[in-house]
Design a protein around this motif. Structure first.
Motif, mmCIF file in Angstrom:
data_model
loop_
_atom_site.group_PDB
_atom_site.id
_atom_site.type_symbol
_atom_site.label_atom_id
_atom_site.label_comp_id
_atom_site.label_asym_id
_atom_site.label_seq_id
_atom_site.Cartn_x
_atom_site.Cartn_y
_atom_site.Cartn_z
ATOM 1 N N ASP A 87 -16.169 -37.453 -52.083
ATOM 2 C CA ASP A 87 -17.013 -36.924 -51.054
ATOM 3 C C ASP A 87 -17.135 -37.881 -49.989
ATOM 4 O O ASP A 87 -16.940 -37.523 -48.780
ATOM 5 C CB ASP A 87 -18.168 -35.941 -51.451
ATOM 6 C CG ASP A 87 -18.771 -35.197 -50.583
ATOM 7 O OD1 ASP A 87 -17.849 -34.834 -49.837
ATOM 8 O OD2 ASP A 87 -20.004 -34.792 -50.982
ATOM 9 N N ASP A 104 -4.512 -32.784 -44.130
ATOM 10 C CA ASP A 104 -4.909 -31.811 -45.658
ATOM 11 C C ASP A 104 -4.567 -32.607 -46.925
ATOM 12 O O ASP A 104 -5.312 -32.614 -47.925
ATOM 13 C CB ASP A 104 -4.208 -30.499 -45.757
ATOM 14 C CG ASP A 104 -4.613 -29.756 -44.386
ATOM 15 O OD1 ASP A 104 -5.508 -30.225 -43.836
ATOM 16 O OD2 ASP A 104 -4.076 -28.650 -44.302
ATOM 17 N N ASN A 122 -15.622 -40.536 -49.043
ATOM 18 C CA ASN A 122 -14.537 -40.665 -48.502
ATOM 19 C C ASN A 122 -13.934 -39.742 -47.265
ATOM 20 O O ASN A 122 -13.456 -40.082 -46.188
ATOM 21 C CB ASN A 122 -13.411 -41.466 -49.468
ATOM 22 C CG ASN A 122 -13.663 -42.643 -49.954
ATOM 23 O OD1 ASN A 122 -13.445 -43.571 -49.413
ATOM 24 N ND2 ASN A 122 -14.064 -42.994 -51.023
ATOM 25 N N ILE A 123 -13.860 -38.558 -47.817
ATOM 26 C CA ILE A 123 -13.730 -37.460 -47.129
ATOM 27 C C ILE A 123 -14.442 -37.404 -45.898
ATOM 28 O O ILE A 123 -14.025 -37.210 -44.926
ATOM 29 C CB ILE A 123 -13.464 -35.865 -47.844
ATOM 30 C CG1 ILE A 123 -12.560 -36.300 -48.953
ATOM 31 C CG2 ILE A 123 -13.178 -34.835 -47.109
ATOM 32 C CD1 ILE A 123 -12.631 -35.178 -49.970
ATOM 33 N N ARG A 124 -15.867 -37.532 -46.054
ATOM 34 C CA ARG A 124 -16.778 -37.430 -44.877
ATOM 35 C C ARG A 124 -16.149 -38.369 -43.954
ATOM 36 O O ARG A 124 -16.498 -38.297 -42.646
ATOM 37 C CB ARG A 124 -18.166 -37.650 -45.535
ATOM 38 C CG ARG A 124 -18.718 -36.529 -45.951
ATOM 39 C CD ARG A 124 -20.286 -36.670 -46.390
ATOM 40 N NE ARG A 124 -20.730 -35.767 -47.531
ATOM 41 C CZ ARG A 124 -21.995 -35.313 -47.192
ATOM 42 N NH1 ARG A 124 -22.900 -36.019 -46.242
ATOM 43 N NH2 ARG A 124 -22.343 -34.174 -47.902
ATOM 44 N N LEU A 163 -7.747 -37.631 -51.935
ATOM 45 C CA LEU A 163 -8.896 -38.464 -52.243
ATOM 46 C C LEU A 163 -9.711 -37.880 -53.237
ATOM 47 O O LEU A 163 -9.912 -38.290 -54.190
ATOM 48 C CB LEU A 163 -9.722 -38.206 -50.988
ATOM 49 C CG LEU A 163 -9.540 -39.429 -50.106
ATOM 50 C CD1 LEU A 163 -10.166 -39.287 -48.504
ATOM 51 C CD2 LEU A 163 -9.709 -40.871 -50.539
ATOM 52 N N LYS A 164 -9.332 -36.334 -53.460
ATOM 53 C CA LYS A 164 -10.150 -35.581 -54.540
ATOM 54 C C LYS A 164 -9.370 -36.014 -55.757
ATOM 55 O O LYS A 164 -10.170 -35.994 -56.588
ATOM 56 C CB LYS A 164 -9.965 -34.257 -54.185
ATOM 57 C CG LYS A 164 -11.248 -33.681 -53.342
ATOM 58 C CD LYS A 164 -11.077 -31.909 -53.160
ATOM 59 C CE LYS A 164 -12.085 -31.497 -52.006
ATOM 60 N NZ LYS A 164 -11.694 -30.557 -51.193
ATOM 61 N N PHE A 204 -13.631 -39.980 -43.590
ATOM 62 C CA PHE A 204 -12.035 -39.465 -42.834
ATOM 63 C C PHE A 204 -12.322 -38.545 -41.844
ATOM 64 O O PHE A 204 -11.781 -38.753 -40.818
ATOM 65 C CB PHE A 204 -11.267 -39.149 -44.050
ATOM 66 C CG PHE A 204 -9.873 -38.611 -43.679
ATOM 67 C CD1 PHE A 204 -8.778 -39.663 -43.144
ATOM 68 C CD2 PHE A 204 -9.520 -37.417 -43.654
ATOM 69 C CE1 PHE A 204 -7.855 -39.170 -42.835
ATOM 70 C CE2 PHE A 204 -8.346 -37.093 -43.372
ATOM 71 C CZ PHE A 204 -7.293 -38.020 -42.980
ATOM 72 N N LYS A 205 -13.105 -37.609 -42.132
ATOM 73 C CA LYS A 205 -13.395 -36.753 -40.851
ATOM 74 C C LYS A 205 -14.066 -37.288 -39.997
ATOM 75 O O LYS A 205 -14.009 -36.715 -38.914
ATOM 76 C CB LYS A 205 -14.008 -35.438 -41.744
ATOM 77 C CG LYS A 205 -13.054 -34.607 -42.584
ATOM 78 C CD LYS A 205 -13.758 -33.318 -43.238
ATOM 79 C CE LYS A 205 -12.847 -32.376 -43.736
ATOM 80 N NZ LYS A 205 -13.587 -31.382 -44.889
ATOM 81 N N GLY A 226 -8.929 -41.913 -40.739
ATOM 82 C CA GLY A 226 -9.219 -40.520 -39.640
ATOM 83 C C GLY A 226 -8.929 -40.645 -38.368
ATOM 84 O O GLY A 226 -8.116 -39.858 -37.498
ATOM 85 N N THR A 278 -4.429 -35.744 -47.306
ATOM 86 C CA THR A 278 -5.345 -36.886 -47.611
ATOM 87 C C THR A 278 -6.494 -36.524 -48.318
ATOM 88 O O THR A 278 -7.090 -37.134 -49.287
ATOM 89 C CB THR A 278 -5.634 -37.641 -46.265
ATOM 90 O OG1 THR A 278 -4.488 -38.085 -45.805
ATOM 91 C CG2 THR A 278 -6.636 -38.676 -46.563
ATOM 92 N N GLU A 279 -7.042 -35.295 -47.776
ATOM 93 C CA GLU A 279 -8.352 -34.802 -48.465
ATOM 94 C C GLU A 279 -8.093 -34.639 -49.982
ATOM 95 O O GLU A 279 -8.837 -35.021 -50.991
ATOM 96 C CB GLU A 279 -8.669 -33.283 -47.728
ATOM 97 C CG GLU A 279 -9.701 -33.643 -46.622
ATOM 98 C CD GLU A 279 -10.287 -32.325 -46.156
ATOM 99 O OE1 GLU A 279 -10.258 -31.958 -45.085
ATOM 100 O OE2 GLU A 279 -10.926 -31.709 -47.211
#
Ligand code: TPP
Ligand code: TPP
Ligand code: SF4
Ligand code: SF4
Ligand code: MG
Ligand code: MG
Lengths: 339, 639, 339, 639
Positions: free
Chosen positions: B207, B189, B209-211, B195-196, B213-214, B178, B191-192
């Motif tokens: 979730d 987008d 990982n996305i957190r 990940l999902k 990353f952000k 990130g 990457t999100e």
């Protein structure tokens, strides 16, 4: 179960033995047991009923491995020990072929031992004819992995040191589904074994005792000669009691330690032969029997062959995902356009 | 890196034409994944790019040890580029060991991002640092960004249900991603979404990982450590659809394409070995293309099965690396004399013997040429970049099927694992390489017999009659065969004839391949650099550098190593000097010298790594300056 | 019989476990079963009582084959599958060494299958430790010849097709004189098996179930975990009845078809284990047992080792003909003099 | 053949300086034995000689077929000779098939002895004769001696008790031998004694054979068919004790000698293969020399065991032919990187693949050089004559043990089975090649550790510490090793260093071998003929012919193919033309061209047979005449 061999095109008219003779000059020493095996196989092939163009013989290197040249089918005389591997590629890619391997005791059990045991555990649709003369014929007489211990040969002037393989035991230890033994000179018996092997789906290993009259003459005389053969050989027949001997006076029973032994035919507990038992333990015990040599089909059990399973996976994949489309494949994954 | 600056939203934004970024961390830190995601973002943004994963040895070393460090370098730009870059602009080091093994490649003054949390006494000791390098001033000449990656990640993931601390911590690579995505203005987008998809079965992990990353992305915005961000504009690339592709993937796709084009099903007989195994893995996924994959008991059985399948009319393929080529060599000789089509893909790695399994090298060329008993020539084709593996596979299949011969395809570890954007071919760009089997008897005596060795007068190829064809039953084997009829022959004259016919068939391919092209823009160069295989990128990049420095150099690249294109000798003789850079001890050089008696200068290095453009630039300049850079094999050995 | 191992120099002082630690950083994934095996072997070696400079570990390629680096003896990390062949050359030429082979299921049974079965039939003085994790670890997770059929791996996304080898059955089919099985995590059991293997003259094959926690985690959990291990594993002990289960309620007896089966411990005919029976049939049947996994020594019989026999031939030749004299040899046969 | 005549006892006796005789018959006729006995008689008489057995394919073909014909040619003389002779003076043909396959080699006007009894309609048909060639005038230009060999033999054996007719008939080769022994005034006592020894267990068979032999001898005296006999005076040879020896036997003895000289026991790991098997057979007889022979399950196990034994301090040897070299190649690479002494004896035969197993060829040279993955150089030594196999084996062992490296010994089918008189060496002629193992720790840091890769500064060899040596416990393997300490190393620089150190060690051997000698009697030649291996004889004989024709030619012979002697380049550059005759398609030629940029002319033939002196004479004369005889690889391929 979908039998692969059913995919092999059947001959329309009855083929003759002569049609399986390639006309190539046969080159073995006069008196070699290979001649008899060739004649028996050529005599048996018409019975298989498969078009000869759909039959393939693949061999390695050795006297025995010259075999394919003499049979009017497709054939490959490959390299030492590798015939089972080559045949595996052919059989698993061409369900419409009947694939045979011809090999020797050196070819199959010395340099090629690994391919043999792997073909057996995979259960590829092959019939493997192992010409066991207990010697290296082509290289002029060194001992082989089936030569008896103490054998004096060019390479072992004081006698060989290694315990030989028992090809039947080895095959059974390697998960073989079909294992049989026969003799070059006994045409009727060999034909019956070839018939059973041919009907078997999966790898069928047929050990054929073969006389090399130049470098190991008489190795199987006990099993061949009138005076001795009845006492020396036990003919295995499914559903029949294991009795042998000139007047059928001898039998086979289980010893207390679990192994098998020779007894009188009248003794209690003489075994009935059943090659279809899933557990190979008794077939194995039979291969270890002392005092008599069993001849015939040791084991013949059903298990899906590798090629059938492979074909099924291809069919399933295609049924589920549709036939492959190369452009779609290339465009799969993350793509982007530039204009 | 050319820079143009601007000031946006508090942070300066610099426009640069290219960036080299390297992620380095423990094998367990997910550096390959991080690099690949950054690559995907970059690809979708429209930069040109080139990647170089650098794996540790095959086996996982203890966490935190230098032996366990895994790296991923990415070069991206607003123009077309040829290599994964010489030296990073930014290095992300996830622990002390990663710092220690990578810092030597980072030019002073460049950005260094470290996970401050990982610089514990234990990790420092494992890495072999007596003192913490973050504190002892040894990094003063770098722009060090000390980010507590682990703790920030754990904090960011916070209270996601069902995610324990260890799992939360594992997301720290996404935090780093990130942050870097922010630093270089990458689109996020993808990457999100990715990940999902990847953690579809455990959405809580997705979730977390996305957190992370952000949070990494946001961290860049807020921290003062980064005062500058960089923008690399999309590259002007030829129009069309692109995807990013590695060499092993491209090779697999090339084989499937060749199967479709020849009309022959692929049969892969293979035994796993680094760095070739991925081709087996990839092809095993494509059964609906009729692709059969057979994991054999060893390399010999792998090629044996492929050869058996070839006898039956499949496109027989075997994949391996150098040690496997050794084992296959007897069967390759058989294929040469059987004159059956067969592809042997050698993904070269560091040798000799087990050598350096995860490193790249080009030292199997002479083995490919000569590694069999007797006179057993065969064509050799080498791809020049990851995506070119696709075309090279098709070309190898074309030669194999047209000339009924085994062909060796020489890729290497760098091509196999490296990746680049690939302009997808359209269907009409594919060559017509449909194959026909023999169906009729052909004996010249009109006997109605089939002669398996009666050659096509044009190509020298023999007919390919597959089992199942009525009337063409025949036997072939490894003994010498009579010219024409194919029966066993021990005749001295016949052996001479057949040996020369086999050689002539392969030599004749020289007329069926494109001539050697020379890139010599002004036609004034006196030095020709000749490359082959994966050196294409660094050699071409070096030539560009030389030219942009105002000097002249010609560059030619051999895709066919045997036979050479028909005009090769003529091209070589046009130049005063021929320089051959190779990742071996001068193998192509030796072939060129023997064949053309040209005093080629070999620049040979075996470091398990691709050449750097700057290094080759220097070598070329030296050659231009008449100072001989490498060693020439013509020099007498003095010991 | 002249025991070769007696020729290996004995350590003078008692060696310690630490003395067998080479100090080289151990490189396996954290949690790998190889660590436990290494610790057990290092712990056992002092007990062997052989000087460490007279011990050699030879391995092939694989995670398991890194083993020799970690043991402070002589060692060779050779090439894939060939360790038994290399060890054969060393053991047969150096009677004063204790030679160990470390190999994996891919190394020993896939590429190296042939060397393994030939070493076994020859009965060379080797102890072979086969780390069976039922997967290719080093190359990152393809199925191996011991993986169960249907296994989904990188190279078999729709499941593997081949029937696995049972290493014990295969070895018994290959004339092995000593075959045992143990588990990485059971130090006491593994040590006892190593002890028996080490005392055996000839080739001793020890299959060790080993957990690869990265690519095949938990493959042997049934045999390891408290709740299941007593029911899943049958501990073979010479002279003891074959009973197992949490409360020793289960046993093993012979089925009518000659194979073995699980029964109640109280049933008649529960077998007593005897690894020393010369006929391998019951040991083989034991290896085919369904429903429980036997652990321990399946077979342990005496047969002269290849190296002993080879040494004897050299000694006999020298005793009979005297030591070789090179000049006499050159002058043997027809010679003539020119003056 | 120079002739001088005299008339003695009714028959004319001609003095000739040399004779070429060829025995040809069915595989079952005992031609090899006959030839060998004639050779023994000739050797004991003191002629110089050279023999060439010509076996049919490995397998026994049907009796009477051309495929089953076995031949034995012997050249003997009153001066030193170099080859088994180009064309026979007399051909003994035991049946029609033997006649048919050999008559083309017999110059018109020469003697032809045939077994008239064998020319039955059946045999004629098997040989492919429609008409009996003895009757149709087709042999009119030869001096045909039609001898009813079979019936005369049966008659002669007559009433020996216990010998049946078939056994009597089998003695016909001894009849032929007797006749030829008479014709060429050979001493015959040896043969009688030998027959008695051979059939010691069946004296009646010995008796039958002796009778046949004597009858043949007497037949010559009495028949009118032979009006002339020939005498070849003993050759003037260097004083000393001689024996006749074949290449495989000499090689075996050389290995035993090397074992004694190095102090290391021979350990042969081998798998039978033509034409190498006889070395295994021979060595297995010499257990009292401490020689261990291990017939392995395949070639890989053969070399594996030899390598394991080498690790343990034996002189590890493996013997094979080309297909076996393929299989051994991975293990050879391991030996290169382990830097352990090992001898790989390749008795070359016709290739590729199974090829022509019983025929000779030199086409494994490039395989020996390059047939392994990665940069894996090793020394290559090639004997030049049957007896030279003894010395070559010792030299190979010297290099292997001194430099701790595998060495490939390249013999071939012709050397293996051919024979010649050998002046036995005396003990003081043997080189001192005693080997010392490491016994002490050597770490330069004084730690008391043992560093298995700390090299001898002179030779580059590493210490050889064998198991059993206290304190030197160490582990070696196929992964790249750290310079010095020998631990596993993945360092790029270390790999570069080690690769070059391994190469430099082998290159350095150039200074430890004799310089290339040139035979250029007057120093005026402009053409140099460069040979290697078994072409020595025919090349040297051809050079003599050229010179006796008044022309100049220089001759040099390479015994070391890698590295070349240090002065090789300098020698080559002294001549205007370099001609390289080889039994392959130009393999040495390619090495020489690459290394020295010399436009060597390759004269290459692959007929499974040695060159003839007359043929090479022509080629040399052509070269001298500036007419290029062969094809040069520099010519562009045009198809
Ligand atoms: C790679 C290789 N190694 C060795 C040989 C030599 N060779 C040919 S056949 C053979 C053994 C033959 O024995 P077997 O398989 O029992 O066949 P037989 O001749 O007895 O029928 C050997 C060692 C070879 N041709 N190729
Ligand atoms: C000739 C050769 N082929 C293939 C390989 C690649 N390779 C290395 S180890 C291995 C298999 C490892 O499996 P196993 O023997 O079970 O050992 P593990 O890693 O599971 O302990 C393979 C295929 C190699 N190094 N050399
Ligand atoms: S050598 Fe033996 S096996 Fe070979 S052909 Fe002759 S008799 Fe048959
Ligand atoms: S991959 Fe598996 S076998 Fe290999 S070290 Fe890791 S856990 Fe152990
Ligand atoms: Mg045989
Ligand atoms: Mg494993």
């Amino acid at each position: 179960m979908n039998r692969l061999l059913d995919l092999v095109p059947k001959a329309e008219a009855k083929q003759t033995r002569k049609e399986f003779n390639s006309g190539v000059d046969v080159r073995w020493c006069p008196g070699c047991g290979d001649y008899a095996i060739l004649a028996t196989v050529q005599g048996f092939l018409p019975e298989v009923g498969v078009k000869r163009e759909n039959i393939v013989f693949i061999s390695g290197i050795g006297c025995s491995s010259r075999f394919p040249y003499y049979v009017e089918t497709y054939g490959m005389h490959s390299i030492h020990g590798r015939a089972p591997a080559i045949a595996t590629g052919l059989a698993t890619s061409r369900p419409d072929l009947s694939v045979w391997v011809v090999t020797g005791d050196g070819d199959a059990l010395s340099i090629g031992g690994n391919h043999l045991i792997h073909a057996l555990r995979r259960n590829v649709n092959l019939t493997i004819l192992l010409f066991n003369n207990q010697i290296y014929g082509l290289t002029k007489g060194q001992y082989s992995p089936t030569s008896e211990q103490g054998k004096i040969t060019k390479s072992t002037p004081m006698g060989s040191l290694d315990r030989p393989f028992n090809p039947v035991s080895l095959a059974l230890g390697a998960e073989a589904t079909f294992v049989a033994r026969s003799i070059d000179s006994d045409r009727a018996h060999l034909t019956s074994v070839l018939r059973a092997a041919n009907e078997h789906a999966g790898t069928a290993l047929v050990e054929i005792y073969q006389n090399c009259n130049i470098f190991n003459d008489g190795a199987f005389d006990l099993l061949k000669e009138k005076g001795t053969r009845d006492d020396a050989g036990l003919r295995l027949e499914a559903g029949q009691p294991m009795v042998f001997g000139a007047d059928s006076t001898r039998g086979v029973r289980r010893r207390a330690d679990g192994g098998l032994e020779v007894c009188n035919a009248s003794d209690p507990g003489v075994l009935i032969h059943d090659p279809t038992i899933d557990d190979p333990s008794t077939a194995f015990a039979l291969s270890r029997l002392n005092g008599v040599t069993p001849i015939g089909v040791f084991r013949d059990v059903d298990r899906p062959s590798y090629d059938e399973l492979m074909n099924e996976q291809l069919a399933t994949a295609t049924a589920k995902q549709g036939e492959g489309d190369i452009m779609a494949l290339l465009h799969s994954g993350d793509t982007w356009d530039v204009e | 890196m050319t820079e143009v600056s601007a000031q946006v939203s508090g942070k300066e934004v610099r426009q640069v034409d290219r960036v080299v970024i390297r992620f380095a961390g423990d094998s367990g830190d997910g550096m390959q994944l991080t690099g690949e995601r950054f690559t995907s973002e970059t690809a979708s943004f429209g930069n040109d790019l080139s990647t170089l994963p650098d794996f540790p040895a095959e086996i996982r070393a203890p966490a935190g040890s230098p032996a366990g460090v895994s790296g991923f370098q990415l070069h991206f730009s607003d123009h077309d580029i040829l290599t994964p870059g010489d030296a990073p602009n930014v290095l992300v080091a996830m622990n002390p060991a990663a710092l220690r093994s990578n810092i030597k490649d980072l030019p002073r003054g460049n950005d260094l991002v470290v996970n401050g949390d990982a610089f514990t006494p234990g990790n420092l000791k494992k890495a072999g640092y007596a003192v913490n390098p973050l504190d002892d001033g040894s990094l003063d000449e770098y722009r060090v960004h000390r980010v507590p990656l682990t703790s920030l990640t754990i904090e960011a993931v916070g209270a996601v249900d069902g995610v324990n601390k260890k799992e939360a911590e594992r997301a720290k690579n996404m935090f780093a991603l990130g942050l870097m995505s922010w630093l270089y203005h990458r689109p996020i987008d993808g990457t999100e979404a990715w990940l999902k998809g990847k953690f579809a079965k455990r959405p809580e992990i997705a979730d977390a990982n996305i957190r992370a990353f952000k949070a990494g992305h946001a961290y860049g915005e807020t921290t003062e450590s980064f005062s500058v961000t960089y923008e690399v504009a999309p590259a002007k690339m030829s129009p069309g659809t692109y995807r990013n592709i590695s060499g092993n993937m491209a090779l697999s796709y090339g084989l499937i394409a060749a199967s479709q084009l020849t009309g022959l099903p692929v049969y892969l007989g293979s035994y796993p070995i680094t760095p070739a195994s991925d081709i087996l893995h990839e092809l095993s996924k494509h059964k609906r293309f009729g692709v059969r994959t057979f994991q054999a008991e060893d390399e010999i059985a792998g090629i044996g099965a492929a050869l058996g399948a070839a006898f039956g009319g499949s496109l027989g393929v075997t994949t391996t690396s150098g040690p496997g080529v050794c084992l296959k060599s007897e069967a390759v000789g058989l294929a040469v004399t059987l004159e059956l089509p067969l592809l042997i893909c050698d993904i070269q790695r560091g040798g000799p013997s087990t050598g350096l399994p995860t490193k790249t090298e080009q030292a199997d060329l002479l083995q490919a040429m000569f590694g069999r008993n007797g006179e057993a020539p065969l064509p050799i084709v080498a791809p020049r970049s990851p995506s070119d593996c696709f075309n090279a596979a098709i070309e190898a299949a074309r030669l194999a099927t047209k000339y009924r011969t085994p062909v060796i395809l020489l890729s290497d570890g760098y091509l196999a694992n490296g990746s680049e954007p690939w302009l997808l071919p359209t269907a009409d760009e594919f060559p017509d390489i449909a194959v026909e089997f023999a169906t009729e008897a052909n004996a010249p005596d009109g006997s109605g017999d089939f002669w398996p060795y009666l050659r096509d007068p044009q190509t020298g190829a023999r007919p390919w009659a597959v089992p199942g064809t009525p009337g063409l039953e025949h036997r072939i084997g490894g003994l010498e065969k009579a010219d024409g009829s194919g029966g066993i022959s021990y005749s001295p004259e016949n052996h001479e004839t057949m040996t020369r016919l086999r050689a002539a068939k392969i030599d004749g391919i020289a007329c069926d391949i494109p001539p050697l092209e020379v890139d010599d823009p002004d036609g004034e160069a006196t030095v020709l650099v000749l490359g082959w295989g994966s050196t294409y990128g660094p050699v071409a990049a070096a030539a560009r550098r030389v030219r942009s420095g105002g000097q002249q150099v010609a560059h030619a690249h051999l895709r066919h190593l045997n036979p050479f294109p028909a005009n090769t000798g003529e091209v070589l003789k046009r130049y005063e000097k021929v320089l051959i850079p190779e990742m071996n001890l001068g193998q192509l050089s030796m072939l060129i010298r023997a064949r053309f008696l040209v005093d080629a200068i070999s620049y040979d290095r075996v470091r398990g790594l691709p050449f750097k453009a700057a290094e080759l630039e220097g070598v070329i300049l030296d050659a231009i300056d008449s100072r001989r850079a490498g060693t020439s094999a013509a020099e007498e050995v003095t010991v």
